[in-house]
Enzyme design. Structure first.
Site, PDB file in Angstrom:
ATOM      1  N   GLU A 145      14.785  40.638  26.792  1.00 34.51           N
ATOM      2  CA  GLU A 145      16.056  40.038  27.197  1.00 34.51           C
ATOM      3  C   GLU A 145      16.389  40.487  28.623  1.00 34.51           C
ATOM      4  O   GLU A 145      15.785  41.443  29.119  1.00 34.51           O
ATOM      5  CB  GLU A 145      17.157  40.474  26.225  1.00 34.51           C
ATOM      6  CG  GLU A 145      16.851  40.011  24.809  1.00 34.51           C
ATOM      7  CD  GLU A 145      18.002  40.233  23.841  1.00 34.51           C
ATOM      8  OE1 GLU A 145      18.995  40.895  24.219  1.00 34.51           O
ATOM      9  OE2 GLU A 145      17.882  39.731  22.715  1.00 34.51           O
ATOM     10  N   HIS A 148      17.212  44.096  28.279  1.00 38.36           N
ATOM     11  CA  HIS A 148      16.425  44.914  27.343  1.00 38.36           C
ATOM     12  C   HIS A 148      14.969  44.510  27.401  1.00 38.36           C
ATOM     13  O   HIS A 148      14.558  43.536  26.761  1.00 38.36           O
ATOM     14  CB  HIS A 148      16.982  44.782  25.921  1.00 38.36           C
ATOM     15  CG  HIS A 148      18.399  45.240  25.837  1.00 38.36           C
ATOM     16  ND1 HIS A 148      18.742  46.565  25.739  1.00 38.36           N
ATOM     17  CD2 HIS A 148      19.552  44.559  25.916  1.00 38.36           C
ATOM     18  CE1 HIS A 148      20.059  46.682  25.742  1.00 38.36           C
ATOM     19  NE2 HIS A 148      20.578  45.471  25.852  1.00 38.36           N
ATOM     20  N   SER A 150      11.842  47.231  28.227  1.00 33.01           N
ATOM     21  CA  SER A 150      11.075  48.314  27.604  1.00 33.01           C
ATOM     22  C   SER A 150      11.700  48.762  26.293  1.00 33.01           C
ATOM     23  O   SER A 150      11.007  49.288  25.421  1.00 33.01           O
ATOM     24  CB  SER A 150      10.986  49.515  28.554  1.00 33.01           C
ATOM     25  OG  SER A 150      10.315  49.144  29.735  1.00 33.01           O
ATOM     26  N   ILE A 175       9.869  34.715  29.557  1.00 29.56           N
ATOM     27  CA  ILE A 175       9.093  34.293  28.394  1.00 29.56           C
ATOM     28  C   ILE A 175       7.975  33.328  28.816  1.00 29.56           C
ATOM     29  O   ILE A 175       8.233  32.197  29.267  1.00 29.56           O
ATOM     30  CB  ILE A 175      10.020  33.635  27.333  1.00 29.56           C
ATOM     31  CG1 ILE A 175      11.168  34.616  26.976  1.00 29.56           C
ATOM     32  CG2 ILE A 175       9.213  33.238  26.098  1.00 29.56           C
ATOM     33  CD1 ILE A 175      10.727  36.009  26.540  1.00 29.56           C
ATOM     34  N   LEU A 251       2.561  42.758  19.402  1.00 25.54           N
ATOM     35  CA  LEU A 251       2.188  43.285  20.729  1.00 25.54           C
ATOM     36  C   LEU A 251       0.841  43.996  20.670  1.00 25.54           C
ATOM     37  O   LEU A 251       0.055  43.930  21.624  1.00 25.54           O
ATOM     38  CB  LEU A 251       3.255  44.242  21.260  1.00 25.54           C
ATOM     39  CG  LEU A 251       4.655  43.668  21.503  1.00 25.54           C
ATOM     40  CD1 LEU A 251       5.514  44.672  22.266  1.00 25.54           C
ATOM     41  CD2 LEU A 251       4.616  42.358  22.262  1.00 25.54           C
ATOM     42  N   GLU A 375       3.855  43.501  28.332  1.00 24.27           N
ATOM     43  CA  GLU A 375       3.167  44.123  27.172  1.00 24.27           C
ATOM     44  C   GLU A 375       3.242  45.651  27.241  1.00 24.27           C
ATOM     45  O   GLU A 375       2.334  46.347  26.782  1.00 24.27           O
ATOM     46  CB  GLU A 375       1.711  43.674  27.105  1.00 24.27           C
ATOM     47  CG  GLU A 375       1.547  42.222  26.747  1.00 24.27           C
ATOM     48  CD  GLU A 375       1.902  41.933  25.302  1.00 24.27           C
ATOM     49  OE1 GLU A 375       2.193  42.887  24.550  1.00 24.27           O
ATOM     50  OE2 GLU A 375       1.911  40.757  24.933  1.00 24.27           O
TER      51      GLU A 375
END
Ligand code: TGC
Ligand code: FAD
Length: 396
Positions: A145, A148, A150, A175, A251, A375
């Site tokens: 987001e 937000h 990490s 994204i 992930l 990632e």
């Protein structure tokens, strides 16, 4: 070998002979991926990067899908059911072309499809996976987001019950595939913790805005997702999984692909620098004849070898017994950092030509700045390894 048998010439791109660790079938998978890269990506990708667009994303998705590269390590529902090593080899070849194209495949297969395959209902799987495997439908994965990244535990996107329905409000940032997706896997906070939702992107209240002005991953679509009262039926939610375990499991899959992919970008930069060092003459001789250039090339060859061996080891281990998250972190942290160093060194060998898109080096280098951050940043992977080593959580 007898004393008189001439030694085979060394392959500069594989000094250690890592190729010998591959089966003929694995080499065939790699060759098939390389062929599609050679014909459908490499001739065009510098232009896509320069224009900051991926105009053929749908055609490319279908072509990659027809080769079985989308969700290729998943079983059933039209997926190819290949091994982790096969998937890794594909990621390496794709990223040797461009990190953005590997990202298209990673996000589709390892994030969006994997989430549905692992956590979705039978209906979710039947509805989406065959179309996603063929490239007829594109997916994205919304975890990050604006405030937000990490620390996804702090996410503000909310899903609340309204009768039998769910209503989602919030936004997701950075994204991949967002504005070209048919379906978004969106993670949202609920009264029962974080849950995952399968959101068809034509649902009223869902919008995606392409992020412009990127200097990295320009041959990739990156978007902001806005969820404004997105009303979904009760069965849009992943039924079982609760908490961050859900998205973090996905992930692991995508990070594993990056372990291999980063070595593809590094290989391409190394190959370019090696060829350039042989052709470019200064002070009356090829720059590859100077010790300082040779030291750079030797360091690059060592790190390319180390990183590829690590990828191979993790791939074999994933196929045999599976990987622990810190093992994936070890690979992602090392290989992306080393690939970036290789690209930066390659860029210096090309001198002024190193900043030109006529050569792939600066494109790979800039792309890897994104790969380093997404990632999980190097700091996050360092802390994941630190936690595994010490048992102490140092994130907060
Ligand atoms: P923490 O308290 O450690 O864990 C919460 C729950 O999750 C479990 N868990 C995992 N499960 C599976 N795989 C993993 N790797 C896991 N790591 C943790 C954990 O056991 C726990 O389960 P439970 O059942 O007890 O609740 O979580 P935390 O809030 O302290 O966060 C840990 C941290 C910092 C490592 C995590 O938040 C993190 O990895 N942050 C980085 C975020 C990130 O990488 N975002 C990537 C977004 S997607 C993307 O970038 C796509 S790029 C495009 C492309 O791939 O090409
Ligand atoms: P922040 O979390 O704000 O971090 C900023 C800096 O602070 C970093 O150096 C970080 O390591 C450091 N830091 C933070 N916390 C600590 C700490 N505890 N200790 C030490 N240092 C710390 N996300 C998705 O969900 N889906 C996608 O498809 C996707 N695609 C992406 C594509 C691109 C091109 C890019 C660039 C990003 C993408 N992301 C995606 C988002 C990516 O996962 C995040 O950018 C990443 O997780 C980092 O978050 P952030 O950018 O908010 O940085």
């Amino acid at each position: 070998m007898t004393a008189k048998t001439p030694r085979p010439k060394a392959d500069p791109l594989d000094l250690a002979g890592i190729d010998d660790l591959l089966s003929p079938e694995e080499k065939a998978v790699r060759a098939a991926v390389r062929q599609v890269c050679d014909t459908s990506i490499d001739p065009y990708v510098a232009d896509w990067f320069e224009s900051g667009e991926l105009p053929v994303v749908r055609e490319l998705a279908k072509e990659l899908g027809s080769l079985g590269l989308l969700g290729m390590h998943l079983e059933g529902y039209g997926c190819a059911g290949m091994s982790a090593v096969d998937y890794g080899l594909a990621c390496l070849e794709l990223e040797a072309s461009d990190s953005g194209i590997r990202s298209l495949v990673s996000v589709q297969g390892s994030l969006a499809m994997y989430a549905i395959w692992r956590f979705g209902t039978e209906e979710h799987k039947q509805q989406w996976l065959p179309r996603m495997a063929s490239g007829d439908a594109i997916g994205c994965f919304g975890l990050t987001e604006p405030d937000h990244g990490s620390d996804p535990a702090g996410m503000r996107t909310r899903a609340r019950r309204d009768g039998a329905d769910w209503v989602l409000d919030g936004s997701k940032m950075w994204i991949t595939n967002g504005s070209v997706s048919d379906v978004a896997v969106v993670w949202a906070e609920t009264e029962e913790g974080v849950r995952g939702f399968v959101v068809p992107t034509d649902t009223p209240g869902f919008t995606a805005h392409t992020i412009k002005h990127k200097m990295s991953l320009r041959a990739s679509v990156t978007s902001e997702l806005v969820l404004d009262g997105v009303r979904l039926p009760a069965d849009a939610v992943f039924p079982e999984v609760r908490g961050l375990r859900g998205p973090l499991s996905c992930l692991n899959e995508a990070r594993y692909g990056i372990v291999w992919g980063a070595m593809g970008a590094a290989r391409s930069a190394f190959r370019t620098a090696l060829a350039y060092a042989g052709e470019r003459a200064q002070f009356g001789r090829p720059i590859g004849g100077f010790q300082l250039t040779q030291a750079k090339l030797a360091d690059m060859a060592v790190e390319l070898t180390n990183g590829t061996l690590l990828a191979m080891h993790l791939g074999r281990r994933k196929d045999a017994v599976g990987l622990r998250p810190e093992q994936v972190s070890l690979g992602k942290l090392n290989n992306v950092s080393k690939a970036l160093e290789i690209c930066r060194t390659a860029r210096t060998i090309l001198g002024a030509n190193g900043i030109s898109l006529e050569y792939p080096v600066i494109r790979h280098m800039n792309n890897l700045e994104s790969v380093l951050t997404y990632e999980g940043t190097p700091e996050m992977h360092t802390l994941i390894i630190g936690q595994a080593l010490t048992g102490q959580d140092a994130f907060r």
